[in-house]
Every structure is written in C-alpha cells, then in structure tokens.
Design a protein around this motif. Structure first.
Motif, PDB file in Angstrom:
ATOM      1  N   LEU A   1      21.442 -38.996  22.398  1.00 38.70           N
ATOM      2  CA  LEU A   1      21.402 -40.702  22.629  1.00 38.70           C
ATOM      3  C   LEU A   1      22.286 -41.224  21.236  1.00 38.70           C
ATOM      4  O   LEU A   1      22.459 -40.637  20.164  1.00 38.70           O
ATOM      5  N   PRO A   2      23.244 -42.170  21.294  1.00 37.49           N
ATOM      6  CA  PRO A   2      24.008 -42.552  20.603  1.00 37.49           C
ATOM      7  C   PRO A   2      23.436 -43.194  19.238  1.00 37.49           C
ATOM      8  O   PRO A   2      24.074 -42.874  18.061  1.00 37.49           O
ATOM      9  N   GLY A   3      22.498 -43.936  19.395  1.00 43.72           N
ATOM     10  CA  GLY A   3      22.220 -44.725  18.297  1.00 43.72           C
ATOM     11  C   GLY A   3      21.106 -43.835  17.350  1.00 43.72           C
ATOM     12  O   GLY A   3      20.826 -42.445  17.477  1.00 43.72           O
ATOM     13  N   THR A   4      20.592 -44.301  16.178  1.00 37.57           N
ATOM     14  CA  THR A   4      19.884 -43.918  15.018  1.00 37.57           C
ATOM     15  C   THR A   4      18.660 -44.594  14.849  1.00 37.57           C
ATOM     16  O   THR A   4      19.046 -46.096  14.497  1.00 37.57           O
ATOM     17  N   LEU A   5      17.367 -44.175  15.016  1.00 36.70           N
ATOM     18  CA  LEU A   5      16.167 -45.379  14.388  1.00 36.70           C
ATOM     19  C   LEU A   5      16.178 -45.372  12.918  1.00 36.70           C
ATOM     20  O   LEU A   5      15.948 -44.099  12.329  1.00 36.70           O
ATOM     21  N   SER A   6      16.433 -46.197  12.049  1.00 35.39           N
ATOM     22  CA  SER A   6      16.219 -46.397  10.888  1.00 35.39           C
ATOM     23  C   SER A   6      14.872 -46.066  10.305  1.00 35.39           C
ATOM     24  O   SER A   6      14.005 -46.917  11.023  1.00 35.39           O
ATOM     25  N   ALA A   7      14.737 -45.410   9.177  1.00 35.14           N
ATOM     26  CA  ALA A   7      13.479 -44.876   8.689  1.00 35.14           C
ATOM     27  C   ALA A   7      12.790 -46.578   8.388  1.00 35.14           C
ATOM     28  O   ALA A   7      11.543 -46.623   8.102  1.00 35.14           O
ATOM     29  N   SER A   8      13.740 -47.621   7.712  1.00 38.77           N
ATOM     30  CA  SER A   8      13.308 -48.744   7.204  1.00 38.77           C
ATOM     31  C   SER A   8      12.462 -49.400   8.441  1.00 38.77           C
ATOM     32  O   SER A   8      11.832 -50.325   8.152  1.00 38.77           O
ATOM     33  N   LEU A   9      12.413 -48.884   9.588  1.00 40.76           N
ATOM     34  CA  LEU A   9      11.646 -49.863  10.638  1.00 40.76           C
ATOM     35  C   LEU A   9      10.257 -49.210  11.098  1.00 40.76           C
ATOM     36  O   LEU A   9       9.565 -49.772  11.428  1.00 40.76           O
ATOM     37  N   LEU A  10      10.167 -48.074  10.386  1.00 45.80           N
ATOM     38  CA  LEU A  10       8.660 -47.305  10.420  1.00 45.80           C
ATOM     39  C   LEU A  10       8.022 -47.624   9.438  1.00 45.80           C
ATOM     40  O   LEU A  10       7.772 -46.897   8.200  1.00 45.80           O
ATOM     41  N   THR A  11       7.147 -48.721   9.225  1.00 49.87           N
ATOM     42  CA  THR A  11       5.957 -48.914   8.489  1.00 49.87           C
ATOM     43  C   THR A  11       4.645 -48.166   9.115  1.00 49.87           C
ATOM     44  O   THR A  11       4.706 -47.620   9.976  1.00 49.87           O
ATOM     45  N   VAL A  12       3.755 -48.222   8.238  1.00 50.06           N
ATOM     46  CA  VAL A  12       2.579 -47.546   8.536  1.00 50.06           C
ATOM     47  C   VAL A  12       1.954 -48.031   9.813  1.00 50.06           C
ATOM     48  O   VAL A  12       1.607 -49.207   9.951  1.00 50.06           O
ATOM     49  N   GLY A  13       1.593 -47.030  10.657  1.00 53.57           N
ATOM     50  CA  GLY A  13       1.155 -47.572  11.989  1.00 53.57           C
ATOM     51  C   GLY A  13       1.227 -46.621  13.072  1.00 53.57           C
ATOM     52  O   GLY A  13       1.924 -45.557  12.686  1.00 53.57           O
ATOM     53  N   ARG A  14       0.934 -46.871  14.339  1.00 56.26           N
ATOM     54  CA  ARG A  14       1.393 -45.929  15.506  1.00 56.26           C
ATOM     55  C   ARG A  14       2.549 -46.400  16.072  1.00 56.26           C
ATOM     56  O   ARG A  14       2.597 -47.387  16.335  1.00 56.26           O
ATOM     57  N   TYR A  15       3.060 -45.159  16.610  1.00 53.82           N
ATOM     58  CA  TYR A  15       4.135 -45.469  17.481  1.00 53.82           C
ATOM     59  C   TYR A  15       4.330 -44.524  18.850  1.00 53.82           C
ATOM     60  O   TYR A  15       3.816 -43.739  18.713  1.00 53.82           O
ATOM     61  N   VAL A  16       5.025 -45.261  19.637  1.00 55.79           N
ATOM     62  CA  VAL A  16       5.310 -44.720  21.045  1.00 55.79           C
ATOM     63  C   VAL A  16       6.640 -44.754  21.356  1.00 55.79           C
ATOM     64  O   VAL A  16       7.176 -45.831  21.610  1.00 55.79           O
ATOM     65  N   GLY A  17       7.211 -43.554  21.844  1.00 57.67           N
ATOM     66  CA  GLY A  17       8.557 -43.514  22.121  1.00 57.67           C
ATOM     67  C   GLY A  17       8.518 -43.340  23.699  1.00 57.67           C
ATOM     68  O   GLY A  17       7.780 -42.441  24.365  1.00 57.67           O
ATOM     69  N   GLN A  18       9.570 -44.161  24.415  1.00 55.75           N
ATOM     70  CA  GLN A  18       9.569 -44.064  25.683  1.00 55.75           C
ATOM     71  C   GLN A  18      10.899 -43.360  26.171  1.00 55.75           C
ATOM     72  O   GLN A  18      12.102 -44.400  25.828  1.00 55.75           O
ATOM     73  N   TYR A  19      11.064 -42.518  26.928  1.00 57.68           N
ATOM     74  CA  TYR A  19      12.549 -42.335  27.577  1.00 57.68           C
ATOM     75  C   TYR A  19      12.505 -42.650  28.965  1.00 57.68           C
ATOM     76  O   TYR A  19      11.552 -42.576  29.665  1.00 57.68           O
ATOM     77  N   GLN A  20      13.361 -43.169  29.623  1.00 61.55           N
ATOM     78  CA  GLN A  20      13.552 -43.887  30.868  1.00 61.55           C
ATOM     79  C   GLN A  20      15.027 -43.800  31.703  1.00 61.55           C
ATOM     80  O   GLN A  20      15.887 -44.098  31.028  1.00 61.55           O
ATOM     81  N   VAL A  21      14.851 -42.915  33.081  1.00 66.99           N
ATOM     82  CA  VAL A  21      16.187 -42.990  33.374  1.00 66.99           C
ATOM     83  C   VAL A  21      16.116 -43.884  34.774  1.00 66.99           C
ATOM     84  O   VAL A  21      15.346 -44.281  35.344  1.00 66.99           O
ATOM     85  N   VAL A  22      17.260 -44.583  34.793  1.00 68.78           N
ATOM     86  CA  VAL A  22      17.606 -45.414  35.873  1.00 68.78           C
ATOM     87  C   VAL A  22      19.272 -45.439  36.631  1.00 68.78           C
ATOM     88  O   VAL A  22      19.872 -44.852  35.846  1.00 68.78           O
ATOM     89  N   SER A  23      19.233 -45.939  37.672  1.00 69.43           N
ATOM     90  CA  SER A  23      20.644 -45.946  38.345  1.00 69.43           C
ATOM     91  C   SER A  23      20.700 -47.155  39.106  1.00 69.43           C
ATOM     92  O   SER A  23      19.547 -48.100  39.113  1.00 69.43           O
ATOM     93  N   ASP A  24      21.798 -47.466  39.751  1.00 72.73           N
ATOM     94  CA  ASP A  24      21.923 -48.642  40.572  1.00 72.73           C
ATOM     95  C   ASP A  24      21.276 -48.384  42.116  1.00 72.73           C
ATOM     96  O   ASP A  24      21.336 -49.555  42.782  1.00 72.73           O
ATOM     97  N   SER A  25      20.712 -47.415  42.350  1.00 73.50           N
ATOM     98  CA  SER A  25      19.900 -47.366  43.389  1.00 73.50           C
ATOM     99  C   SER A  25      18.109 -47.166  43.069  1.00 73.50           C
ATOM    100  O   SER A  25      17.927 -46.615  41.976  1.00 73.50           O
ATOM    101  N   VAL A  26      17.490 -48.071  43.961  1.00 70.93           N
ATOM    102  CA  VAL A  26      15.985 -47.685  43.622  1.00 70.93           C
ATOM    103  C   VAL A  26      15.520 -46.427  43.647  1.00 70.93           C
ATOM    104  O   VAL A  26      15.869 -45.796  44.834  1.00 70.93           O
ATOM    105  N   ASP A  27      14.874 -45.952  42.682  1.00 72.09           N
ATOM    106  CA  ASP A  27      14.379 -44.431  42.814  1.00 72.09           C
ATOM    107  C   ASP A  27      13.131 -44.702  43.643  1.00 72.09           C
ATOM    108  O   ASP A  27      12.157 -45.363  43.210  1.00 72.09           O
ATOM    109  N   GLN A  28      13.374 -43.590  44.537  1.00 74.54           N
ATOM    110  CA  GLN A  28      11.969 -43.667  45.557  1.00 74.54           C
ATOM    111  C   GLN A  28      10.913 -42.808  44.995  1.00 74.54           C
ATOM    112  O   GLN A  28       9.629 -42.887  45.669  1.00 74.54           O
ATOM    113  N   ASN A  29      11.045 -42.126  43.770  1.00 75.41           N
ATOM    114  CA  ASN A  29       9.787 -41.383  42.970  1.00 75.41           C
ATOM    115  C   ASN A  29       9.905 -41.622  41.631  1.00 75.41           C
ATOM    116  O   ASN A  29      10.104 -40.812  40.948  1.00 75.41           O
ATOM    117  N   PRO A  30       9.384 -42.917  41.591  1.00 71.01           N
ATOM    118  CA  PRO A  30       9.583 -43.358  39.958  1.00 71.01           C
ATOM    119  C   PRO A  30       8.630 -42.771  38.974  1.00 71.01           C
ATOM    120  O   PRO A  30       8.538 -42.746  37.852  1.00 71.01           O
TER     121      PRO A  30
END
Length: 652
Positions: free
Chosen positions: A316-345
C-alpha cells in the motif's frame, strides 16, 4: 480479536453473508431432501459404507462415508465420518462444539480423537479405528448441469494436531475424482479455526454435470473436523483477501518504540468474471469509550483482476505515522472492493489488532501450546540444552531501562534445583543471512532463576530481573539497535527437559517480514526478524516459523533508573502492613517523576510482579496482592532519581 466484530458497529462492516446480487446456488435446491442433506438434518443423513454394505441404497438421499485407512489395517473401514446431533466432539480431549446456522439439527464430524481413544485419555489406540487414519464423506448426486468454476461453501470447526483436510469433486457420479484441494494449511499443531468459521473453496475448472459430487477427506492424527451447511455456489463476482497480509511489528509495543508502519497483502479473484476498478482499502481504528475511531486511511487501485488470478505482495502506498499511535488498542482492517457487488462478501476483509503500552514489549497474546525441540536435535543419551526467544528492535534506547524479561516455562516441578537463564543479546546481521551467528551477537544483560525445591506449579511465568553484564546494574539499551531476548536452559543431566510456552497461529508475521524485505531491497526500510531458536550457546541460532511465537516478553520502562538509593527527601511508605489483598504505596517525591516502577520480590530477591505508574509525585498507589500467598516480600520502587526497597508482609 473476534469481539471487534460486535463492537465496531459504527463503520458499516460487511459480515459473513452472501450479497444480494444474482449469485447462483446450485445446491441445495428448494427440494426438502437436498436442504436436509445440506444441513445434515437427522441421523439418517449419513450412510456408512463397509464390506457388508458396499453401496448406499437407492432410497438414500444424503451423504455416505467410507473409512480409508487406520494404523490397525483391519479397522480401516471404521475410520468414518459420523452424524452429531448438536455438533459436539466426543473424544478424550473433546467437548468442542461447532456454531453453524443449523447446528441444532445436526452436523458431520470426523472425530479423530474419539476414533483413536474412544473417549478415554489413557486409551490411545484403543478406539474403533486408531490413528493415523483417514476417511471420506461423499455428497449425494448433485445436478450441476450448465455450471462451471463452482465454489464449495460450508461452515467448519477444525482443530489440528498432525492432520490434513481436503475436498475434491467428481463429474461422473464418483467414478473418478479430481485432485484433492488442501484446506486449513495455515493451521499448525494444536491450533484451530473459529467455532463459527466459514470456508469457500473454488473448484477451479469444475464443469457441472447431472452427476456431480463433492467430498471431504480427513487424513492424519487428531483432533477433529466438523462440517455443516454445505452449499455449492457459482459466484460471478467474488474477490477475496487471502490470509497473507502484513500486521503490526509486535502485538504489544512500548510507546517509545513505535515505528512508522507500512502494509501489504495478497488478493485473489475467485469469481468467474474479470473484476474491474478493483481497490483495496485499509483503515486503522483506535478503541475509544464508545467503540472505535478511524485514525488512518489508505487505498490501492488494482484496476482489472482476471478471474482465477492472484495478485501478490502489493504494498500500500501510504505510511501510518508513529505519531498517530498513542497508548491504547488498535484494529487494522483490509477490505477489497470493485465496481460490481461482491456476491460473497464474507471473504472481502481481514483484520488484526495490537496494543501500544507504556513499557510492555510482546510479540504474542499469551500461550496456546508448550514446546521444545524434537529429540532428534540432540545425540541419544546426552543432555537437552536449548534456547528460544524473540527479536526486538529498539528504536529509542536512550532514556529507557530494560528492567525485566518474562517467559512461560513448563516442566518446572521436575526441574527443581535446575537453573534457567534469561539473556539479552545485542545483534547485527552482518552477513544478511537471517541467522544469528555466534560472532554477530553480544550478551549485554542476563538473569538466572534456580527452580526452588518448593516449586508446586508445573507451568508458570518466570520473571527475570535483568542486569547489565558489565556492571551488574540496570541495563540501558541504545538507540536503533536489535536485541534478542532469550530463555536458555543448560541442564546438568539428560533427565531434565524444559518446555517453553508458544502462541501458535494467532499472530502471523509471514507477510510482515516479506514486506520488510521488499522495503529493504528498495531502500525504503530495514530488515526485521522473527522468533528464534538455538541448541547450544556457541552455535548459530536461527529464525523459526513466524506463526509460532515463544512467550518471551520484555519490559522497557520510559525512564533511566538511577542505580542508587533514594534520599530521605523521597518519602515512600506502604500500608496496611501486613496486608491481605490490596496494599497502598504512599509516594511523596521532591519533584514530578514521569514514571515510576514498582516491583514485588520474594525473600530470595526473585522478581514476581512489575507495574508502572506515570506522572507521580505525591499520591497513593493501589497494589493488587491478591495472588500472593502469606509470607514476607519486598517492594522495590524504581525512579529516575534512584530506588527504594520496603518490606511487605502478606497475611491471608
């Protein structure tokens, strides 16, 4: 991690359902007999084939099972799948239950545990078809005429020891079968799927006929495979994010060690048409009081993705800056989409979580198994020395103190009088081969733990108070250095065997290390390394499976603890004393301390517990001592100005 699905209610995630677009459900049809067969509804849904009954009767509309092999050849025909009324395992190590949409009316199980021992833990090999064994479960005839490239969809709950799972299909009623497709290969020994897992297997190249069948095959040794709600589908649009995706560099990261993060993944098109305008979105969420807050977004355009095509190692092109990560819990989410409705999401997303804390540095979330090297690692009759641990990168060392190392160790009762050592090594991979050669690493801190004669618990955490190898005082790490945190065992005879707790399969760093290698070769990042194992102290050590993480943890406090006794101006008291479940540490310091560390030690000076408090000057700090038995202990307070030790008596 699973509770994320119920808590993240504000971001409109698509969870585990087929899309409303016109996917084709080939089987079951509206006919009640096919629906009952799909759901394993009733004990007559599976017919057992054997020498006395070589074929199912014409009236049977359900599945049939056939035993294939057993370690006792005469019992091979009894290595069969069975019907389970509520989807529960029966073996000596069983009691596990599938959670599927129709579990209440029955499911199918290959209960390897039960087949081997009959439900008796002491009866290994005494069951109706001892392992190693195999058996197959074959569907009724399915009319799939006119369909192609179908997908087998089903609910499963599988727990692996040393086994394998497969599916196959036949286009001529079962006379011939296509090559087996291996499933669940990402699961190592003593790991399992979720109890409500779904699986979608693309039967690539399948051609629908009026004599179509599918089958499930279990091969190996323990534990079980539960299957329910089987469907044969044709998905026109079905993009999928594979299990190969980069996660955070550690499960728990001290705030001062957080680095900028990049992300990478593989996607595949399991549909039957080209997916156009395909995009991967990435979101990072931080847990807040009422749910989760999005703190970072990234995306990557793929354009067209051909049917049956897999696109690997996309950064992926971007960079998540360490400055955004303060003490706490985090969840990362990858999601794939297209211009057609995915029949098996339900396969369009992947998630991972991690924590940022004040001082804890962990690669894993606790242990799920206990392990030691295979006995082939040592010559017969010799002692069994070995060591295991984790790689930690120290971004910020100046102003920090590595106070302790903590590890899960087993066989402790049988190791009375033996010494277990913790070692912290500074390391540089000078030849870039990924191994930890003896001439590349330098021991910088250590601690010994002699298992007491009073040891009563077989498994437990050992806390090692690390000392600088040079001056026997606190160890202060350096900036931008690589460290190996190791638990080491050098037994005095061949009678002693140590095991270490491992987390198996919950954190998979495979894609993360691949990503770091790609970044390094492009001049955009540094190499990072995984879990470590070695046999002898002078040998070369090596990286092991990035899905099998030893529970070896560091504590890196964000202060430089001065190695001298605090003056009388620093007022520290503990009350009540004696105490039972909670004691209070009263602190009155001349100036504000950004952090202090409170350690609980036994009378022999062994570290039992460590806790950090931030921004302390004059306040009362509660200490939970409910887990400690009656006896005398020492409380050691570590501050930037020095240390103070107080006695504490616990009375139950």
């Amino acid at each position: 991690m699973r509770n994320f699905f119920t808590k993240l209610v504000t971001v409109n995630l698509m969870l585990g359902t087929f899309g409303a677009a016109a996917q084709t459900q080939v089987w079951p049809t509206a006919d009640s007999a096919t629906i009952k067969a799909s759901q394993f509804a009733g004990d007559a849904s599976i017919f057992t084939v054997n020498a006395a009954n070589p074929t199912p009767p014409a009236s049977h509309k359900g599945w049939y099972t056939k035993g294939l092999t057993s370690s006792v050849a005469a019992k091979a025909e009894k290595a069969v799948w069975q019907w389970s009324a509520i989807g529960i395992t029966k073996g000596a190590f069983g009691g596990d239950t599938i959670v599927s949409p129709t579990a209440a009316n029955g499911s199918a199980i290959f209960d390897s545990d039960w087949l081997d021992n009959g439900g008796n833990a002491a009866g290994s090999g005494a069951g109706q078809a001892p392992s190693i064994h195999s058996g197959e479960l074959v569907s009724p005839i399915i009319n799939a005429s006119g369909q192609s490239n179908m997908t087998l969809h089903f609910n499963q709950y599988y727990r692996n020891f040393r086994s394998a799972t497969y599916v196959s299909w036949s286009e001529d009623g079962g006379t011939t079968w296509k090559p087996k497709i291996a499933l669940n290969r990402e699961l190592d020994g003593n790991t399992s799927t979720f109890i409500d897992a779904t699986e979608d297997v693309k039967l690539k190249g399948s051609v629908g006929t009026s004599l179509f069948r599918v089958k499930f095959i279990f091969e190996g040794n323990y534990y079980f495979w539960l299957v329910d709600d089987v469907k044969l589908m044709v998905f026109k649009n079905d993009l999928k994010i594979t299990p190969f995706f980069a996660i955070a560099p550690s499960y728990v990261i001290p705030k001062n060690q957080v680095e900028d993060m990049r992300f990478l993944l593989d996607i595949t098109n399991q549909g039957n048409v080209t997916a156009t305008h395909t995009k991967v979105r990435f979101n990072m969420y931080r847990a807040v009081a009422n749910g989760y807050k999005n703190i970072y977004k990234d995306s990557l355009e793929y354009g067209q993705v051909l049917a049956n095509d897999t696109i690997q190692n996309k950064l992926l092109p971007g960079t998540l800056s360490a400055s955004l990560l303060t003490v706490g819990r985090y969840v990362g989410q990858y999601q794939v989409v297209s211009d057609s409705v995915d029949q098996n999401p339900n396969n369009d997303e992947q998630y991972f979580d991690f924590y940022v804390q004040d001082s804890l540095y962990w690669k894993e979330a606790g242990y799920s198994d206990l392990r030691s090297p295979n006995t082939a690692a040592w010559a017969q009759g010799t002692t069994h020395p070995w060591r295991a641990g984790n790689y930690f990168y120290m971004k910020t060392g100046v102003g920090q103190t590595v106070t302790s190392l903590k590890a899960i160790v087993s066989n402790l009762v049988s190791l009375k009088g033996q010494t277990i050592t913790a070692g912290l090594y500074e390391w540089e991979d000078t030849n870039l081969d990924g191994d930890m050669q003896s001439n590349e690493r330098v021991l910088v801190a250590y601690a010994d733990f002699t298992v007491p004669q009073t040891q009563t618990k077989t498994i437990g955490f050992i806390n090692f108070q690390l000392k600088d190898v040079g001056n026997q005082k606190w160890f202060y790490p350096k900036n931008n250095k690589q460290y190996l945190a190791m638990v080491e065992f050098e037994p005095t005879s061949a009678n002693y065997e140590m095991q270490i707790g491992y987390n198996i399969g919950e954190s998979d760093y495979t894609a993360y290390y691949e990503m770091q290698d790609i970044l390094y070769k492009a001049g955009l990042g540094a190499l990072r390394y995984g879990p470590i194992m070695g046999i002898k102290s002078g040998d070369d050590w090596f990286m092991t499976n990035p899905k099998q993480i030893p529970v070896v943890q560091l504590s890196v406090v964000p202060i430089r603890v001065k190695d001298e006794t605090l003056t009388m101006e620093h007022k520290i008291e503990v009350f009540p004393n004696p105490a039972r479940d909670v004691a209070t540490l009263s602190v009155d310091l001349p100036q504000l301390a950004s952090a202090i560390v409170v350690q609980m030690l036994d009378e022999q000076g062994r570290l039992l517990q460590e806790e950090i408090f931030k921004n302390v000057q004059k306040q009362d700090l509660p200490l939970n001592i409910s887990e400690f038995a009656s006896g005398n202990y020492m409380l050691r307070v570590l501050t930037p100005e020095g240390t103070r030790t107080k006695k504490l008596t616990v009375v139950k």
